[in-house]
Design a protein around this motif. Structure first.
Motif, PDB file in Angstrom:
ATOM      1  N   MET A  31     -11.244 -39.415   6.246  1.00 19.37           N
ATOM      2  CA  MET A  31     -11.299 -40.873   6.184  1.00 19.37           C
ATOM      3  C   MET A  31     -11.248 -41.505   7.575  1.00 19.37           C
ATOM      4  O   MET A  31     -11.948 -42.494   7.848  1.00 19.37           O
ATOM      5  CB  MET A  31     -10.148 -41.418   5.327  1.00 19.37           C
ATOM      6  CG  MET A  31     -10.301 -41.122   3.842  1.00 19.37           C
ATOM      7  SD  MET A  31     -11.936 -41.529   3.193  1.00 19.37           S
ATOM      8  CE  MET A  31     -12.052 -43.263   3.605  1.00 19.37           C
ATOM      9  N   LEU A  32     -10.437 -40.952   8.458  1.00 24.69           N
ATOM     10  CA  LEU A  32     -10.361 -41.498   9.821  1.00 24.69           C
ATOM     11  C   LEU A  32     -11.720 -41.430  10.506  1.00 24.69           C
ATOM     12  O   LEU A  32     -12.096 -42.319  11.271  1.00 24.69           O
ATOM     13  CB  LEU A  32      -9.296 -40.748  10.629  1.00 24.69           C
ATOM     14  CG  LEU A  32      -7.848 -40.981  10.185  1.00 24.69           C
ATOM     15  CD1 LEU A  32      -6.906 -40.015  10.894  1.00 24.69           C
ATOM     16  CD2 LEU A  32      -7.418 -42.432  10.437  1.00 24.69           C
ATOM     17  N   ASP A  33     -12.470 -40.373  10.203  1.00 28.08           N
ATOM     18  CA  ASP A  33     -13.816 -40.236  10.765  1.00 28.08           C
ATOM     19  C   ASP A  33     -14.771 -41.267  10.145  1.00 28.08           C
ATOM     20  O   ASP A  33     -15.507 -41.962  10.859  1.00 28.08           O
ATOM     21  CB  ASP A  33     -14.324 -38.817  10.517  1.00 28.08           C
ATOM     22  CG  ASP A  33     -15.694 -38.585  11.150  1.00 28.08           C
ATOM     23  OD1 ASP A  33     -15.855 -38.912  12.342  1.00 28.08           O
ATOM     24  OD2 ASP A  33     -16.602 -38.097  10.452  1.00 28.08           O
ATOM     25  N   LEU A  34     -14.736 -41.400   8.811  1.00 26.74           N
ATOM     26  CA  LEU A  34     -15.603 -42.374   8.145  1.00 26.74           C
ATOM     27  C   LEU A  34     -15.290 -43.801   8.598  1.00 26.74           C
ATOM     28  O   LEU A  34     -16.183 -44.650   8.689  1.00 26.74           O
ATOM     29  CB  LEU A  34     -15.431 -42.283   6.619  1.00 26.74           C
ATOM     30  CG  LEU A  34     -16.057 -41.087   5.900  1.00 26.74           C
ATOM     31  CD1 LEU A  34     -15.750 -41.150   4.414  1.00 26.74           C
ATOM     32  CD2 LEU A  34     -17.577 -41.041   6.117  1.00 26.74           C
ATOM     33  N   MET A  35     -14.022 -44.052   8.895  1.00 30.31           N
ATOM     34  CA  MET A  35     -13.585 -45.394   9.295  1.00 30.31           C
ATOM     35  C   MET A  35     -13.825 -45.685  10.782  1.00 30.31           C
ATOM     36  O   MET A  35     -13.582 -46.796  11.243  1.00 30.31           O
ATOM     37  CB  MET A  35     -12.090 -45.572   9.002  1.00 30.31           C
ATOM     38  CG  MET A  35     -11.724 -45.662   7.533  1.00 30.31           C
ATOM     39  SD  MET A  35      -9.913 -45.777   7.366  1.00 30.31           S
ATOM     40  CE  MET A  35      -9.763 -46.404   5.703  1.00 30.31           C
ATOM     41  N   HIS A  36     -14.257 -44.666  11.530  1.00 30.59           N
ATOM     42  CA  HIS A  36     -14.472 -44.806  12.986  1.00 30.59           C
ATOM     43  C   HIS A  36     -13.178 -45.204  13.708  1.00 30.59           C
ATOM     44  O   HIS A  36     -13.163 -46.131  14.532  1.00 30.59           O
ATOM     45  CB  HIS A  36     -15.563 -45.847  13.286  1.00 30.59           C
ATOM     46  CG  HIS A  36     -16.900 -45.478  12.738  1.00 30.59           C
ATOM     47  ND1 HIS A  36     -17.990 -46.325  12.807  1.00 30.59           N
ATOM     48  CD2 HIS A  36     -17.352 -44.365  12.100  1.00 30.59           C
ATOM     49  CE1 HIS A  36     -19.038 -45.752  12.232  1.00 30.59           C
ATOM     50  NE2 HIS A  36     -18.664 -44.550  11.799  1.00 30.59           N
ATOM     51  N   ARG A  37     -12.105 -44.479  13.418  1.00 29.99           N
ATOM     52  CA  ARG A  37     -10.804 -44.827  13.990  1.00 29.99           C
ATOM     53  C   ARG A  37     -10.519 -44.092  15.307  1.00 29.99           C
ATOM     54  O   ARG A  37      -9.558 -44.407  15.998  1.00 29.99           O
ATOM     55  CB  ARG A  37      -9.695 -44.524  12.976  1.00 29.99           C
ATOM     56  CG  ARG A  37      -9.751 -45.386  11.736  1.00 29.99           C
ATOM     57  CD  ARG A  37      -9.390 -46.823  12.032  1.00 29.99           C
ATOM     58  NE  ARG A  37      -7.969 -46.976  12.299  1.00 29.99           N
ATOM     59  CZ  ARG A  37      -7.396 -48.081  12.748  1.00 29.99           C
ATOM     60  NH1 ARG A  37      -8.148 -49.137  13.028  1.00 29.99           N
ATOM     61  NH2 ARG A  37      -6.108 -48.142  12.959  1.00 29.99           N
ATOM     62  N   HIS A  38     -11.314 -43.082  15.637  1.00 24.42           N
ATOM     63  CA  HIS A  38     -11.194 -42.381  16.928  1.00 24.42           C
ATOM     64  C   HIS A  38      -9.796 -41.792  17.154  1.00 24.42           C
ATOM     65  O   HIS A  38      -9.263 -41.825  18.270  1.00 24.42           O
ATOM     66  CB  HIS A  38     -11.585 -43.306  18.086  1.00 24.42           C
ATOM     67  CG  HIS A  38     -12.921 -43.945  17.897  1.00 24.42           C
ATOM     68  ND1 HIS A  38     -14.093 -43.228  17.937  1.00 24.42           N
ATOM     69  CD2 HIS A  38     -13.269 -45.240  17.637  1.00 24.42           C
ATOM     70  CE1 HIS A  38     -15.119 -44.049  17.719  1.00 24.42           C
ATOM     71  NE2 HIS A  38     -14.639 -45.252  17.519  1.00 24.42           N
ATOM     72  N   VAL A  39      -9.217 -41.281  16.078  1.00 21.10           N
ATOM     73  CA  VAL A  39      -7.912 -40.634  16.161  1.00 21.10           C
ATOM     74  C   VAL A  39      -7.849 -39.620  15.016  1.00 21.10           C
ATOM     75  O   VAL A  39      -8.561 -39.766  14.020  1.00 21.10           O
ATOM     76  CB  VAL A  39      -6.769 -41.685  16.050  1.00 21.10           C
ATOM     77  CG1 VAL A  39      -6.677 -42.266  14.641  1.00 21.10           C
ATOM     78  CG2 VAL A  39      -5.443 -41.127  16.502  1.00 21.10           C
ATOM     79  N   THR A  40      -7.044 -38.577  15.167  1.00 22.97           N
ATOM     80  CA  THR A  40      -6.957 -37.547  14.129  1.00 22.97           C
ATOM     81  C   THR A  40      -5.621 -37.633  13.398  1.00 22.97           C
ATOM     82  O   THR A  40      -4.698 -38.320  13.838  1.00 22.97           O
ATOM     83  CB  THR A  40      -7.087 -36.141  14.730  1.00 22.97           C
ATOM     84  OG1 THR A  40      -5.943 -35.901  15.568  1.00 22.97           O
ATOM     85  CG2 THR A  40      -8.376 -35.997  15.538  1.00 22.97           C
ATOM     86  N   LYS A  41      -5.550 -36.898  12.314  1.00 19.53           N
ATOM     87  CA  LYS A  41      -4.299 -36.814  11.552  1.00 19.53           C
ATOM     88  C   LYS A  41      -3.177 -36.258  12.423  1.00 19.53           C
ATOM     89  O   LYS A  41      -2.080 -36.833  12.480  1.00 19.53           O
ATOM     90  CB  LYS A  41      -4.515 -35.918  10.330  1.00 19.53           C
ATOM     91  CG  LYS A  41      -3.267 -35.667   9.497  1.00 19.53           C
ATOM     92  CD  LYS A  41      -3.598 -34.806   8.280  1.00 19.53           C
ATOM     93  CE  LYS A  41      -2.369 -34.570   7.420  1.00 19.53           C
ATOM     94  NZ  LYS A  41      -2.717 -33.840   6.167  1.00 19.53           N
TER      95      LYS A  41
END
Length: 431
Positions: free
Chosen positions: A260-270
């Motif tokens: 989801m972080l990738d789909l959301m373009h958040r530029h951070v990992t779990k």
């Protein structure tokens, strides 16, 4: 002076509220008599400052405009002006659909309203501000716009790129507000941690907060709307070193699964997110973290949602809000993803997530029973004085209710022993 009376109605966030306060300050300096947030129009002129962030906010803004249009048609109002995010984004459509509005302004050109009211536009009035909050606290906006392009967010479309205010301007405003009796500052921006990059070629939020903390009369500083990617850890050192920088940080994390972080373009990992929260708690013992999470973004699977629920259980956030995805035209998500999660599933996930947080909040509040905390009094309400601790921002966080056994002054600090707790509020007595 009735013909100089103006009603100002603010919808949306505290950043909008600051714009309204600036407008009111300029109007007052120009000889008008602005009043904030009347439930029904009392003056012959009204200005509505709109929000255009998500569907519900847009609907509320449109409904408010239509209510005031009706008042104008009923003869209760002679002039109606609209400004803010909704008209910044949809000005052409609004002008066609609601021609009864005398003029639409965007988010940045509303200062022309003075000229349209027959007053000369004076640049020396731009710094004027008429507070709508209790006089002991104020919101302090340090930048406009956002350079983060999260998939779901329309803010960059509305407000444009990030623009920091010069540090000297901000410090001058702090000094002016302190002179008016303000003790507590809510530092706000669309993206707090980006502050300074456009002006000084580096993140300067830590230096700015360090300087504000040294202004005589500043008793509390609270930080809102940080971003997890490239977080400036020197900010934690400033928070630890200054007792008037509240151990509080509002940082919207949105999700936790890498998918989801990738789909959301958040530029951070779990992994980076877990490490970030751990570092914050290690560097600033007792820090209260407020976050916002999203459910129902296109592509969110049951596995993603289970990860999100576990994240909330693991992190035990002191403060947490959540909302369901709503498609915003022009965003990456709207043009590249299918909004394929039903409203029913979105609401179910939202309810589930908030139920977990409610238990955590109740547990966190119970742990404060018996503690003595510094509390600022905001208002009186029935049998109680109502205040907040350093861990509580106005409007959004828990409050401390103190039974009226002796008079307390609004805007003053007191030592309060917490005697009992509910899920979201504390009860205490003055020592």
């Amino acid at each position: 002076m009735r013909n100089k009376d103006i009603d100002i109605i603010t919808l949306g966030c505290s950043k909008n509220l600051v714009d309204s306060e600036r407008l009111m300050g300029m109007l007052k300096a120009a000889g008008f008599n602005p009043k904030h947030d009347p439930t029904t129009p009392k003056a012959k002129i009204a200005v509505i400052n709109t929000c255009g962030f998500i569907g519900d906010a847009k609907e509320e803004s449109v409904n408010m405009i239509l209510d005031f249009v009706q008042a104008k048609q009923d003869g209760k109002l002679s002039k109606l002006y609209v400004m803010g995010c909704l008209s910044q984004r949809y000005r052409d459509e609004l002008q066609q659909e609601i021609p009864e509005v005398d003029k639409f302004y965007g988010k940045f050109d509303w200062m022309g309203l003075l000229q349209d009211l027959g007053s000369s536009e004076r640049k020396e009035l731009y710094g004027e501000r008429l507070l709508t909050t209790p006089k002991h606290y104020a919101y302090l906006k340090i930048s406009e716009g956002c350079d983060r392009h999260c998939s779901y967010c329309a803010i960059p479309i509305i407000t444009g790129t990030h623009h920091s205010r010069p540090m000297e301007d901000i410090l001058s405003e702090v000094g002016n507000l302190v002179a008016q009796g303000v003790k507590e500052f809510q530092i706000i921006a669309q993206e707090l941690t980006y502050y300074g990059i456009d002006l000084y070629n580096k993140q300067m939020i830590a230096e700015l907060i360090d300087k504000i903390a040294q202004v005589p009369g500043v008793e509390w500083i609270r930080l809102h709307y940080a971003y997890p990617s490239h977080f400036p850890f020197e900010l934690l050192t400033v928070m630890r070193n200054h007792p008037n920088v509240c151990r509080y940080l509002d940082i919207a994390l949105q999700h936790i699964s890498d998918h989801m972080l990738d789909l959301m373009h958040r530029h951070v990992t779990k992994a980076e997110t877990y490490q970030l929260v751990e570092t914050m708690r290690k560097e600033v013992p007792g820090i209260h973290i407020r976050t916002t999470l999203m459910v129902g973004h296109p592509g969110e699977t049951e596995e993603d949602f289970e990860e999100l629920k576990q994240f909330v259980r693991d992190m035990k956030f002191d403060r947490m809000g959540a909302f369901a995805y709503s498609e915003e035209e022009g965003t990456y998500a709207a043009t590249h993803y299918e909004d394929n999660i039903t409203q029913e599933v979105k609401q179910q996930r939202l309810d589930e997530l908030m139920a977990i947080q409610q238990e955590i909040s109740a547990e966190k509040n119970q742990s404060k029973v018996g503690q003595v905390l510094k509390v600022i009094i905001d208002r009186e309400e029935n049998d109680y004085f109502v205040g907040r601790t350093e861990f509580d921002s106005p409007e959004v966080d828990p409050e401390v209710l103190i039974v009226k056994t002796k008079p307390l002054q609004k805007g003053k600090f007191y030592q309060v022993k917490i005697t009992s707790a509910e899920d979201y509020d504390l009860f205490g007595q003055i020592l």
